[in-house]
Design a protein around this motif. Structure first.
Motif, PDB file in Angstrom:
ATOM      1  N   ASP A  47       0.830  -1.210   0.000  1.00  0.00           N
ATOM      2  CA  ASP A  47       0.000   0.000   0.000  1.00  0.00           C
ATOM      3  C   ASP A  47       0.860   1.254   0.000  1.00  0.00           C
ATOM      4  O   ASP A  47       0.510   2.267  -0.618  1.00  0.00           O
ATOM      5  CB  ASP A  47      -0.923   0.006   1.222  1.00  0.00           C
ATOM      6  N   VAL A  77       2.049   1.789  -3.484  1.00  0.00           N
ATOM      7  CA  VAL A  77       0.933   2.283  -4.309  1.00  0.00           C
ATOM      8  C   VAL A  77       0.758   3.781  -4.112  1.00  0.00           C
ATOM      9  O   VAL A  77       0.591   4.544  -5.064  1.00  0.00           O
ATOM     10  CB  VAL A  77      -0.365   1.535  -3.957  1.00  0.00           C
ATOM     11  N   LYS A  95      -3.956   5.492  -8.308  1.00  0.00           N
ATOM     12  CA  LYS A  95      -5.284   5.611  -7.714  1.00  0.00           C
ATOM     13  C   LYS A  95      -6.078   4.322  -7.939  1.00  0.00           C
ATOM     14  O   LYS A  95      -6.022   3.734  -9.025  1.00  0.00           O
ATOM     15  CB  LYS A  95      -6.038   6.791  -8.328  1.00  0.00           C
ATOM     16  N   LEU A  96      -6.758   3.878  -6.896  1.00  0.00           N
ATOM     17  CA  LEU A  96      -7.573   2.673  -6.973  1.00  0.00           C
ATOM     18  C   LEU A  96      -9.049   3.039  -6.929  1.00  0.00           C
ATOM     19  O   LEU A  96      -9.441   4.013  -6.292  1.00  0.00           O
ATOM     20  CB  LEU A  96      -7.245   1.736  -5.802  1.00  0.00           C
ATOM     21  N   ARG A 130      -6.517  -5.227  -8.254  1.00  0.00           N
ATOM     22  CA  ARG A 130      -5.862  -5.295  -6.947  1.00  0.00           C
ATOM     23  C   ARG A 130      -6.391  -6.491  -6.162  1.00  0.00           C
ATOM     24  O   ARG A 130      -7.586  -6.599  -5.906  1.00  0.00           O
ATOM     25  CB  ARG A 130      -6.139  -4.008  -6.174  1.00  0.00           C
ATOM     26  N   PHE A 167      -1.080  -6.677  -7.765  1.00  0.00           N
ATOM     27  CA  PHE A 167      -1.868  -6.305  -8.941  1.00  0.00           C
ATOM     28  C   PHE A 167      -1.806  -7.465  -9.931  1.00  0.00           C
ATOM     29  O   PHE A 167      -0.707  -7.954 -10.244  1.00  0.00           O
ATOM     30  CB  PHE A 167      -1.324  -5.043  -9.610  1.00  0.00           C
ATOM     31  N   VAL A 184     -11.589  -4.095  -7.364  1.00  0.00           N
ATOM     32  CA  VAL A 184     -10.799  -2.877  -7.295  1.00  0.00           C
ATOM     33  C   VAL A 184      -9.683  -2.932  -8.332  1.00  0.00           C
ATOM     34  O   VAL A 184      -8.961  -3.937  -8.432  1.00  0.00           O
ATOM     35  CB  VAL A 184     -10.216  -2.694  -5.880  1.00  0.00           C
ATOM     36  N   ALA A 210      -6.595  -0.459 -10.693  1.00  0.00           N
ATOM     37  CA  ALA A 210      -5.813   0.774 -10.816  1.00  0.00           C
ATOM     38  C   ALA A 210      -6.421   1.612 -11.939  1.00  0.00           C
ATOM     39  O   ALA A 210      -6.629   1.107 -13.042  1.00  0.00           O
ATOM     40  CB  ALA A 210      -4.364   0.447 -11.106  1.00  0.00           C
ATOM     41  N   THR A 258      -1.360   3.756 -14.595  1.00  0.00           N
ATOM     42  CA  THR A 258      -1.259   2.324 -14.905  1.00  0.00           C
ATOM     43  C   THR A 258      -0.083   2.017 -15.827  1.00  0.00           C
ATOM     44  O   THR A 258       0.354   0.866 -15.906  1.00  0.00           O
ATOM     45  CB  THR A 258      -2.559   1.828 -15.555  1.00  0.00           C
TER      46      THR A 258
END
Length: 375
Positions: A31, A34, A40-41, A324, A329, A355, A357, A361
């Motif tokens: 996390d 990320v 952004k998720l 995710r 991923f 979920v 990305a 990406t």
């Protein structure tokens, strides 16, 4: 907190990706990583696509806002009060002409008016005498018939003047004019706008036997029309009263127009149908003759599963989303459907609620390629 630079992306180990068909389809990323990568998720959701197609067109004057000043009698132009480009108000005088024919009709009206006044007065007097039994009924009936005939002649003379272009106010003013003014006629603008064409010169002979009967063309460009050419395959997608986005190129104006007419006919030469849209032009940004491109919305097909376009990457020639799953991923191939400017429909490959990305990406794609190269 782990820093992106101090903790580079690392491909998952074989034991961590045993459930995957290919080990390099997974990228392990915490996390913290990320957040550091500004990825952004967001969950996959159903939404309504704002689909549209493009059509080209041309700006033309609003046909309901074009006025023409014409003459209906033989005469000579003695005054030209407006030039090309001049603004005019409704009923403003743009030219004056002199006409012997008009003078005769005006004189006929004035004579009929005097005769009518006299006959109406006599008929009223004879009626009073007949009611007092001091005048024969036959004579009274004759006077009433004569008065009716005088009124008909007056109405006929008035209609001739109206047909020649005079308005009611000008007709009522005739008895007060000097005799030399009877041969003159003021030509007035039927609308508010600007003089687009002047087709006559000072001193020109105009009218039924003259050279020109239409002297001025006046255009009001507060509203303009767009003539669009739509192919038969797209025609069923176009609906009257729909709003469309219009632009005149990267450096030109843009605005929103409303479709007011969809032709039911296909042009035999162009094999396209004419569609007309109305566009506000209060700021005079749009000029007749400009070429424009219109985005015409397509009626909605209902809610579909869609993701932001930035979420989709092409890997090995196939559209791919990064899903995710825990601290990883998964590069999952998907099947695409329709799209709009911002959203891409997903037909198969992911489910609502998963979920993915949706930004940066390309970083994940680059990391996936690096891990493949290492293997």
């Amino acid at each position: 907190m782990m820093n992106w630079r101090s903790a580079p992306l690392a491909p998952a180990t074989a034991s961590q990706t045993a459930s995957s068909e290919h080990a390099d389809e997974r990228i392990k990323l915490s996390d913290e990583q990320v957040a550091a990568a500004q990825i952004k998720l967001a969950p996959v959701e159903t939404t309504q696509l704002a689909e549209h197609f493009l059509a080209t067109g041309t700006i033309v004057p609003d046909a309901d806002r074009i006025g023409r000043v014409a003459v209906r009698v033989l005469g000579t132009v003695t005054e030209l009060r407006k030039r090309v480009g001049d603004p005019v108000e409704k009923d403003a005088v743009v030219a004056v002409l002199e006409s012997r024919e008009l003078s005769e009709v005006k004189s006929e009206f004035l004579a009929a008016r005097l005769t009518n006044d006299l006959q109406q007065t006599l008929a009223a007097r004879y009626k009073m005498l007949w009611e007092s039994r001091s005048y024969p009924e036959n004579e009274y009936l004759k006077s009433r018939l004569t008065a009716q005939d005088a009124r008909i002649r007056l109405d006929s003379a008035r209609q001739k003047l109206l047909a020649l272009g005079l308005n009611e106010a000008e007709i009522e003013e005739l008895p007060n004019l000097p005799i030399e003014e009877l041969r003159k006629q003021s030509l007035r603008s039927p609308i508010k706008g600007r003089i687009a064409e002047r087709r006559v010169d000072l001193g020109a002979l105009v009218g039924r036997e003259g050279q020109e009967s239409e002297l001025f063309v006046i255009v009001n460009l507060d509203t303009v029309w767009i003539d669009l050419a739509i192919s038969p395959t797209d025609l069923s997608k176009v609906a009257e009263n729909a709003s469309i986005n219009v632009t005149a190129g990267p450096d030109g104006p843009n605005g929103v127009a409303k479709i007011i007419f969809v032709s039911p006919l296909i042009d035999k030469d162009t094999r396209s149908a004419k569609v007309t849209a109305s566009l506000d032009n209060a700021e005079s940004k749009w000029r007749p003759g400009m070429f424009v491109t219109a985005e015409i919305p397509v009626p909605g097909r209902g809610a579909v599963l869609a993701v932001p376009k930035a979420a989709v990457q092409t890997i090995e020639g196939a559209p791919t989303l990064f899903v995710r799953e825990g601290q990883e991923f998964v590069a999952r191939k998907v099947q695409l459907g329709h799209e709009d400017d911002n959203q891409q429909e997903i037909v198969a490959g992911v489910n609502a609620g998963e979920v993915i990305a949706v930004s940066n990406t390309f970083t994940l794609k680059a990391e996936l390629g690096k891990s493949e190269a290492e293997h």
